[in-house]
Design a protein around this motif. Structure first.
Motif, PDB file in Angstrom:
ATOM      1  N   ALA A 123      49.600-112.905-101.990  1.00  0.00           N
ATOM      2  CA  ALA A 123      48.415-112.406-102.302  1.00  0.00           C
ATOM      3  C   ALA A 123      47.617-111.882-101.183  1.00  0.00           C
ATOM      4  CB  ALA A 123      47.591-113.547-102.894  1.00  0.00           C
TER       5      ALA A 123
ATOM      6  N   TYR B 212      42.628-113.940-104.648  1.00  0.00           N
ATOM      7  CA  TYR B 212      42.814-113.483-106.372  1.00  0.00           C
ATOM      8  C   TYR B 212      41.739-113.019-106.892  1.00  0.00           C
ATOM      9  CZ  TYR B 212      47.857-115.323-105.849  1.00  0.00           C
ATOM     10  OH  TYR B 212      49.150-115.489-105.241  1.00  0.00           O
TER      11      TYR B 212
ATOM     12  N   GLY C  14      47.352-114.264-110.450  1.00  0.00           N
ATOM     13  CA  GLY C  14      48.236-115.446-110.074  1.00  0.00           C
ATOM     14  C   GLY C  14      48.206-116.350-111.293  1.00  0.00           C
TER      15      GLY C  14
ATOM     16  N   THR D  12      41.391-118.191-106.646  1.00  0.00           N
ATOM     17  CA  THR D  12      40.229-117.179-106.496  1.00  0.00           C
ATOM     18  C   THR D  12      39.453-117.361-105.402  1.00  0.00           C
ATOM     19  OG1 THR D  12      39.164-118.574-108.298  1.00  0.00           O
ATOM     20  CG2 THR D  12      40.401-116.483-108.918  1.00  0.00           C
TER      21      THR D  12
ATOM     22  N   ALA E 217      51.800-118.963-107.751  1.00  0.00           N
ATOM     23  CA  ALA E 217      50.765-118.549-106.889  1.00  0.00           C
ATOM     24  C   ALA E 217      50.202-119.261-105.570  1.00  0.00           C
ATOM     25  CB  ALA E 217      49.793-117.621-107.766  1.00  0.00           C
TER      26      ALA E 217
ATOM     27  N   ALA F 113      43.093-115.722-112.117  1.00  0.00           N
ATOM     28  CA  ALA F 113      44.034-116.778-111.887  1.00  0.00           C
ATOM     29  C   ALA F 113      44.019-117.447-113.271  1.00  0.00           C
ATOM     30  CB  ALA F 113      44.107-117.591-110.666  1.00  0.00           C
TER      31      ALA F 113
END
Length: 337
Positions: A166, A196, A179, A191, A157, A199
């Protein structure tokens, strides 16, 4: 006028992780331009996971690199000499003659580009405004048919494709984006910067368990850059009718023994799943739509991107190996000039 180009060649086919001894740095002399040719000084070259597959002599969607020949790959640079009116000196171009600092070829090998957006380097055309972004766009929207309200899981990710995918998912109305990455720092970046919702660090425990914790209501779409245990985890967490875009399998690229496959393939049948592999070369017909949409998002400040930049063509191999070991955040490029 003769110019000297520094180029990287493959001299051994790696077994396991590539090593410096598998490559050679050479100099090539370019003479005067022939009619219809241009000379380009590269600014950036791309190093990408798919290149590992080209270092072995096996059937694939693209021919392997030949030993003792200069490798190829995405690059952007400027025309420094020309015989072609449509590509005057100073034109920014993209092409596939990377792994060298200067190249010379027929004009048809090059595509003129607009100047990059304010504040961006020309390398952006190797990243979110180039093939990387197109890969994320096609994989998510065409291959996996993501719909508004879907829960999306993306492996790898923090890489170039993962960070783009994303953001596209968010802009296209995903309900939740999850992710995986390989360090606490990257997990935080996912994040904090890339949108995201959740994660996890795949090194912290079984991916299957961590994905279930992050997506207790299951996932609808999986964008696979890794394969192996990540694909197995996705198969475990898919809701009925789930779709996967299989883009890469970096978990096995440097393996010297067979990588274990998922143990739960029966879920494909019982949950009515669709798993579809793709390579971006079969989807260039979507480049126009992608360019319009992504350029607009970028201009509106809705897309962020990071690059890991290694300076010097002599360090291109180190950049590639670092990419394979996950040392990059976002797109890995080599600044050649």
């Amino acid at each position: 006028m003769t110019v000297t180009s520094t180029q990287i060649q493959l001299v051994n086919r790696p077994t396991g992780w590539p090593e410096p001894k598998d490559f050679s740095t050479v100099t090539v002399e370019y003479g005067d331009l022939a009619a219809g040719q241009v000379r380009v000084a590269n600014e950036f070259i791309s190093v990408d996971p798919y290149m590992r597959g080209r270092m072995i002599d096996t059937r694939s969607y693209i021919p392997p690199f030949q030993l003792d020949e200069t490798m190829t790959g995405g690059a952007v640079g400027r025309v420094v000499a020309t015989t072609v009116d449509d590509l005057p000196v100073g034109t920014l171009v993209s092409h596939m003659l990377g792994w060298r600092d200067v190249t010379q070829a027929d004009a048809g090998e090059f595509r003129a580009l607009p100047e990059p957006p304010t504040g961006a380097a020309s390398s952006i055309y190797l990243g979110v405004l180039g093939m990387t972004g197109l890969t994320a766009y096609v994989g998510l929207l065409t291959i996996a048919s993501m719909q508004p309200g879907d829960t999306v899981f993306i492996s790898g990710a923090a890489g170039a494709v993962g960070t783009a995918a994303a953001q596209i998912a968010r802009l296209k109305g995903a309900h939740r984006v999850i992710g995986s990455a390989g360090s606490a720092e990257k997990v935080a970046l996912l994040t904090d910067r890339y949108g995201y919702d959740a994660a996890f660090n795949y090194k912290d425990g079984p991916v299957r368990r961590q994905l279930r914790d992050a997506a207790p209501d299951g996932i609808d779409v999986y964008f696979d850059n890794v394969g192996g245990d990540h694909l197995e985890a996705a198969l475990d967490s898919f809701n009925d009718g789930g779709r996967a875009a299989l883009c890469g399998a970096i978990a096995q690229y440097n393996a010297t023994s067979r990588t274990p496959g998922p143990s739960n393939m029966a879920n494909i049948i019982t949950r009515g799943l669709t798993l579809r592999g793709f390579t971006i070369g079969n989807h260039f017909d979507q480049a126009g739509e992608f360019n319009r949409e992504m350029s607009g998002w970028f201009a509106d400040g809705k897309i962020v991107h990071d690059e890991t930049v290694v300076t010097g063509i002599d360090n291109a191999v180190d950049a590639f190996v670092g990419l394979m070991r996950g040392e990059n955040t976002g797109k890995m490029v080599v600044r050649t000039s």
